[in-house]
Design a protein around this motif. Structure first.
Motif, mmCIF file in Angstrom:
data_model
loop_
_atom_site.group_PDB
_atom_site.id
_atom_site.type_symbol
_atom_site.label_atom_id
_atom_site.label_comp_id
_atom_site.label_asym_id
_atom_site.label_seq_id
_atom_site.Cartn_x
_atom_site.Cartn_y
_atom_site.Cartn_z
ATOM 1 N N LEU A 1 65.698 -13.467 51.659
ATOM 2 C CA LEU A 1 66.131 -12.637 51.527
ATOM 3 C C LEU A 1 66.930 -11.207 52.232
ATOM 4 O O LEU A 1 67.690 -10.689 53.273
ATOM 5 N N THR B 1 75.850 -13.760 54.142
ATOM 6 C CA THR B 1 75.749 -11.766 53.233
ATOM 7 C C THR B 1 77.023 -11.287 53.444
ATOM 8 O O THR B 1 77.733 -10.627 53.078
ATOM 9 N N SER C 1 67.756 -13.855 39.692
ATOM 10 C CA SER C 1 67.253 -12.863 40.765
ATOM 11 C C SER C 1 66.899 -14.321 41.417
ATOM 12 O O SER C 1 66.311 -14.714 41.572
ATOM 13 N N GLN D 1 72.790 -17.580 47.923
ATOM 14 C CA GLN D 1 72.467 -18.909 47.343
ATOM 15 C C GLN D 1 73.905 -19.824 46.609
ATOM 16 O O GLN D 1 74.190 -21.041 47.630
ATOM 17 N N TYR E 1 69.750 -11.192 55.304
ATOM 18 C CA TYR E 1 70.034 -9.545 55.187
ATOM 19 C C TYR E 1 70.111 -9.346 56.130
ATOM 20 O O TYR E 1 71.231 -8.370 56.540
ATOM 21 N N TRP F 1 82.005 -10.443 48.008
ATOM 22 C CA TRP F 1 82.055 -10.547 46.977
ATOM 23 C C TRP F 1 80.244 -10.725 46.394
ATOM 24 O O TRP F 1 80.070 -11.396 47.050
ATOM 25 N N GLY F 2 79.819 -10.428 45.001
ATOM 26 C CA GLY F 2 78.947 -10.863 44.659
ATOM 27 C C GLY F 2 77.795 -10.021 45.385
ATOM 28 O O GLY F 2 78.093 -9.174 46.206
ATOM 29 N N THR F 3 76.321 -10.078 44.373
ATOM 30 C CA THR F 3 75.413 -9.232 45.247
ATOM 31 C C THR F 3 74.975 -10.375 46.972
ATOM 32 O O THR F 3 74.514 -11.849 47.005
ATOM 33 N N PRO F 4 73.924 -10.342 47.896
ATOM 34 C CA PRO F 4 73.126 -10.557 48.847
ATOM 35 C C PRO F 4 72.848 -11.505 48.780
ATOM 36 O O PRO F 4 72.818 -12.761 48.667
ATOM 37 N N LEU F 5 71.589 -11.832 47.550
ATOM 38 C CA LEU F 5 71.040 -12.953 46.918
ATOM 39 C C LEU F 5 72.195 -14.313 46.390
ATOM 40 O O LEU F 5 72.204 -15.297 47.166
ATOM 41 N N PHE F 6 73.428 -13.548 45.838
ATOM 42 C CA PHE F 6 74.397 -14.663 45.370
ATOM 43 C C PHE F 6 74.936 -15.638 46.576
ATOM 44 O O PHE F 6 75.461 -16.547 46.833
ATOM 45 N N ARG F 7 74.980 -14.677 47.815
ATOM 46 C CA ARG F 7 76.055 -15.301 48.555
ATOM 47 C C ARG F 7 75.112 -15.763 49.550
ATOM 48 O O ARG F 7 75.925 -17.252 49.835
#
Length: 323
Positions: free
Chosen positions: A40, A65, A30, A77, A44, A69-75
Motif C-alpha cells: 500500500l 489510488t 484494514s 482492493q 500510494y 472515492w474511498g480510501t487508498p486501501l479500498f482503491r
C-alpha cells in the motif's frame, strides 16, 4: 462475433456479478496479510516495497489510488477485484476453447461447465484471499492466463511475430508483478514454442527474446529511478547495480532456521523439497475440498482424451509449481 458474445453474456454476468458482490462483502476493513502495508505504501507513493519491488504492479496500482472515492486501501482492493474478475473470464473462455468439438461447441452444458469451473477457482481459498489482499499475485495470474490463452488458442498465421510481440509485452508486465509465477509457466511456454517451432524459427525467436529482455529491463528501471527520488518507502535503496541486484533477487530473505525448522525462499535442498511436497498436496486438498477434487479429476481425464497437447502444456504448470 457479436452473436457469440450475446450467447455468453448471461454466463459472464453471473461470473462477474456474483464474485464481485461476495468479494466486496468480504473485503478487509484494514490491511490483510503482513506485506500488504508495504504494498500500500509503495503503490500510494510510487515507492519501492519488499523484494523484488513489483514495479509494474506499483505503477498500475498507483493509478488506481487516483480514483476519487474511498480510501487508498479500498482503491487498490478494487484493482485486485478487477484483476480477479478478468482472470476468471479468461478461465471461462479457456475451458470453452479446450472443449470445442464440432457440433458440441457452444452448447449450454459447455458454458455451464465453464462457469462452474471459473466460480470454483474464484471461491477457492487462496484465490479468494489474495483477491481481498493487495498483492501482485492475482494481477500476475490474469496476465499469465491471458498470455497462455493468446499463444495457444489464437491462430497466428501470418501475424505470428505481432502475436509473439503482444505475448512478450504481457510477460514483461507480469515480470513486474510476481516473477515466481512466470517461472511456474515457463515450461508451458516452452511446450507451446515446440508446438509452433516450424512457424517461429530461430530468427523470430531471437527477436522475441530481445523484446522480452528489453521489456523486463524497462520495467525494472523503475527501481533505480524511483530510488533516486527517495520516496517515502525505499526498501533497499536500489540505486547502485549491487543494491539493485540484491533487491531483485531478494538477497538476505532466504533462510533455513534449524531451530524452528522454518524455511523461506529457495535453498535447493532435496531434503526440504521432499519435506514440503506433502504440504503441496495438503494445500491442494483444502483449496478445492474433497467435493470438487473428484470432479477436477474427471475433467483432467477428459482433457487428456480430447487434447493431449493442451493437457501436457497445462500439466506442466502445477508440476513446475511443485518443483
Amino acid at each position: 462475433m457479436r452473436n457469440a458474445l450475446r450467447q455468453h453474456l448471461p454466463y459472464l454476468l453471473i461470473l462477474w456479478i456474483l464474485p464481485a458482490l461476495v468479494y466486496l462483502k468480504t473485503l478487509q476493513p484494514s490491511l490483510y496479510f503482513i506485506d500488504a502495508g508495504a504494498t500500500l505504501g509503495g503503490a500510494y507513493t510510487l515507492g519501492i516495497p519488499t523484494p523484488p519491488g513489483y514495479p509494474s504492479y506499483m505503477v498500475i496500482a498507483h493509478l488506481f489510488t487516483k480514483i476519487p472515492w474511498g480510501t487508498p486501501l479500498f482503491r487498490i482492493q478494487l484493482f485486485s477485484i478487477l484483476s480477479a474478475l478478468m482472470a476468471l473470464t479468461i478461465v471461462y473462455f479457456f475451458i470453452q476453447k479446450a472443449w470445442r468439438s464440432g457440433a458440441a461447441d457452444d452448447t449450454r452444458n459447455t458454458k455451464t461447465a465453464s462457469l462452474v469451473a471459473a466460480l470454483a477457482l474464484g471461491f477457492s481459498y487462496q484465490f479468494w484471499s489474495q483477491t481481498l489482499n493487495i498483492q501482485s499475485y492475482v494481477f500476475t495470474d490474469f496476465l499469465m492466463l491471458l498470455t497462455l490463452f493468446l499463444v495457444f488458442f489464437v491462430k497466428p498465421g501470418k501475424r505470428l511475430l505481432q502475436l509473439g510481440a503482444l505475448a512478450a509485452l504481457f510477460i514483461t508486465i507480469a515480470s513486474g508483478g510476481s516473477a515466481v509465477m512466470i517461472v511456474t509457466t515457463a515450461a508451458a511456454f516452452l511446450l507451446i514454442l515446440i508446438y509452433y517451432w516450424d512457424e517461429v524459427g530461430l530468427a523470430k525467436l531471437g527477436i522475441l527474446g530481445v523484446l522480452v529482455v528489453l521489456g523486463v529491463a524497462i520495467v525494472y528501471s523503475y527501481l533505480p529511478i524511483r530510488a533516486q527520488a527517495r520516496p517515502f518507502l525505499n526498501w533497499g535503496n536500489p540505486q547502485t547495480l549491487e543494491l539493485f541486484w540484491n533487491h531483485v533477487h531478494s538477497a538476505g530473505t532466504t533462510f533455513n532456521d534449524p531451530i524452528t525448522g522454518k524455511v523461506v525462499g529457495y535453498n535447493l535442498s532435496p531434503i526440504e523439497f521432499f519435506k514440503a511436497t506433502p504440504k503441496y498436496f495438503e494445500l491442494l486438498f483444502w483449496q478445492f475440498t474433497p467435493f470438487l477434487l473428484p470432479i477436477i479429476g474427471i475433467g483432467i481425464f477428459q482433457l487428456y482424451k480430447r487434447n493431449k497437447r493442451l493437457f501436457w502444456i497445462l500439466a506442466s504448470v502445477p508440476i513446475a509449481n511443485l518443483v
